[in-house]
Design a protein around this motif. Sequence first.
Motif, PDB file in Angstrom:
ATOM      1  N   VAL A   1       0.712  -1.198  -0.062  1.00  0.00           N
ATOM      2  CA  VAL A   1      -0.103   0.040   0.031  1.00  0.00           C
ATOM      3  C   VAL A   1       0.845   1.129   0.110  1.00  0.00           C
ATOM      4  O   VAL A   1       0.548   2.154  -0.855  1.00  0.00           O
ATOM      5  CB  VAL A   1      -0.949   0.104   1.325  1.00  0.00           C
ATOM      6  CG1 VAL A   1      -1.383   1.255   1.223  1.00  0.00           C
ATOM      7  CG2 VAL A   1      -2.035  -1.145   1.124  1.00  0.00           C
ATOM      8  N   VAL A   2       2.025   1.282   0.714  1.00  0.00           N
ATOM      9  CA  VAL A   2       2.760   2.098   0.787  1.00  0.00           C
ATOM     10  C   VAL A   2       3.493   2.562  -0.478  1.00  0.00           C
ATOM     11  O   VAL A   2       3.523   3.644  -0.878  1.00  0.00           O
ATOM     12  CB  VAL A   2       3.844   2.063   1.991  1.00  0.00           C
ATOM     13  CG1 VAL A   2       4.980   3.156   2.028  1.00  0.00           C
ATOM     14  CG2 VAL A   2       2.982   2.236   3.346  1.00  0.00           C
TER      15      VAL A   2
ATOM     16  N   SER B   1       1.280   3.955  -2.994  1.00  0.00           N
ATOM     17  CA  SER B   1       0.822   5.318  -2.822  1.00  0.00           C
ATOM     18  C   SER B   1       1.982   6.290  -3.150  1.00  0.00           C
ATOM     19  O   SER B   1       1.814   7.374  -3.689  1.00  0.00           O
ATOM     20  CB  SER B   1       0.611   5.648  -1.244  1.00  0.00           C
ATOM     21  OG  SER B   1      -0.347   4.726  -0.757  1.00  0.00           O
TER      22      SER B   1
ATOM     23  N   ILE C   1       1.828   6.538  -6.992  1.00  0.00           N
ATOM     24  CA  ILE C   1       0.762   7.679  -7.349  1.00  0.00           C
ATOM     25  C   ILE C   1       1.287   8.958  -6.875  1.00  0.00           C
ATOM     26  O   ILE C   1       1.069  10.218  -7.854  1.00  0.00           O
ATOM     27  CB  ILE C   1      -0.504   7.560  -6.376  1.00  0.00           C
ATOM     28  CG1 ILE C   1      -1.114   5.995  -7.114  1.00  0.00           C
ATOM     29  CG2 ILE C   1      -1.494   8.330  -6.526  1.00  0.00           C
ATOM     30  CD1 ILE C   1      -2.399   5.729  -6.280  1.00  0.00           C
ATOM     31  N   LEU C   2       1.939   9.233  -6.130  1.00  0.00           N
ATOM     32  CA  LEU C   2       2.630  10.497  -5.724  1.00  0.00           C
ATOM     33  C   LEU C   2       3.614  11.097  -7.222  1.00  0.00           C
ATOM     34  O   LEU C   2       3.638  12.157  -7.528  1.00  0.00           O
ATOM     35  CB  LEU C   2       3.343  10.451  -4.574  1.00  0.00           C
ATOM     36  CG  LEU C   2       2.649  11.048  -3.501  1.00  0.00           C
ATOM     37  CD1 LEU C   2       3.378  11.072  -1.908  1.00  0.00           C
ATOM     38  CD2 LEU C   2       1.931  12.344  -3.683  1.00  0.00           C
TER      39      LEU C   2
ATOM     40  N   LEU D   1      -4.975   3.628  -8.447  1.00  0.00           N
ATOM     41  CA  LEU D   1      -6.067   3.944  -7.419  1.00  0.00           C
ATOM     42  C   LEU D   1      -6.885   2.416  -7.337  1.00  0.00           C
ATOM     43  O   LEU D   1      -7.415   2.169  -6.224  1.00  0.00           O
ATOM     44  CB  LEU D   1      -7.119   4.878  -7.802  1.00  0.00           C
ATOM     45  CG  LEU D   1      -6.653   6.412  -7.501  1.00  0.00           C
ATOM     46  CD1 LEU D   1      -7.805   7.257  -7.848  1.00  0.00           C
ATOM     47  CD2 LEU D   1      -6.735   6.361  -5.925  1.00  0.00           C
TER      48      LEU D   1
ATOM     49  N   LEU E   1      -4.949   0.236  -5.136  1.00  0.00           N
ATOM     50  CA  LEU E   1      -4.801   0.274  -3.678  1.00  0.00           C
ATOM     51  C   LEU E   1      -6.301   0.170  -3.216  1.00  0.00           C
ATOM     52  O   LEU E   1      -6.404  -0.449  -1.923  1.00  0.00           O
ATOM     53  CB  LEU E   1      -4.682   2.169  -3.739  1.00  0.00           C
ATOM     54  CG  LEU E   1      -4.385   2.744  -2.608  1.00  0.00           C
ATOM     55  CD1 LEU E   1      -3.115   2.111  -2.230  1.00  0.00           C
ATOM     56  CD2 LEU E   1      -4.083   4.004  -2.581  1.00  0.00           C
TER      57      LEU E   1
END
Lengths: 141, 93
Positions: free
Chosen positions: B9-10, B13, B16-17, B43, B46
């Motif tokens: 998950v991290v 993320s 995505i950043l 997304l 995620l």
Amino acid sequence: MKINDVILRTISRIVVFIILTFGVYLFLSGHNTPGGGFIGGLVLASAIVLLYLSTDIETVQKSLPLDFKYVAAVGVLLATATGFGSILFGVPFMSQTFAYFDLPIFGVTELTTVTIFEAGVALTVVGVLVTIILSISEDGG
Amino acid sequence: MITFLWVIVVLISLSILAFVYRLVKGPSTPDRVIALDAIGVGLITLIGLISILFDTVFFLEVILLLAVLSFIGTVAFSKFTEKGEIIQRDRNS
């Protein structure tokens, strides 16, 4: 300029039916799970927008001869008429009711007048959304 | 297993950043379009991981809806970069 978009047309002919099925499912599952008339209408409108994207306006007008402003008007009329229909039975405006019926295939099913109201909401959302998108996509005409 | 899922998950993320950086900074329009499509895929992944972690099925419709909207958005953007107009009056002109 004519481009070669055979992959887009072939894929979208199948994908439109998947999106329409998903929209009807979201519309019917609005009671206890995420969904409802508004979201189902949005998904149905996105299927129609995909039709407009993969072909053109005249082709869709030939196969789907609807003026979407009238669709929105019929939706508002249906939703409001459901609200006024409750006055005829002596209960306040917009009262909703439900009952259990024994249908042939589905078994004992909960039928409610909220579904008619939600159908009006879905028709309104489809009509307004497609009208907005067709209006902002026209090139000055 | 749970720790492994949180690590993924991290990582997603962070990716995505990075896609958001490419979306803001991207020198040309196709870069931004591809970054937007990749943000959609990130997304979806995620939400799938989170629905595994929270042990629920209520997020699966969100996944399907995001996939549909991401597909339509990608089609619209690529048609815009290819032809300059999105919805045509007549296809053969």
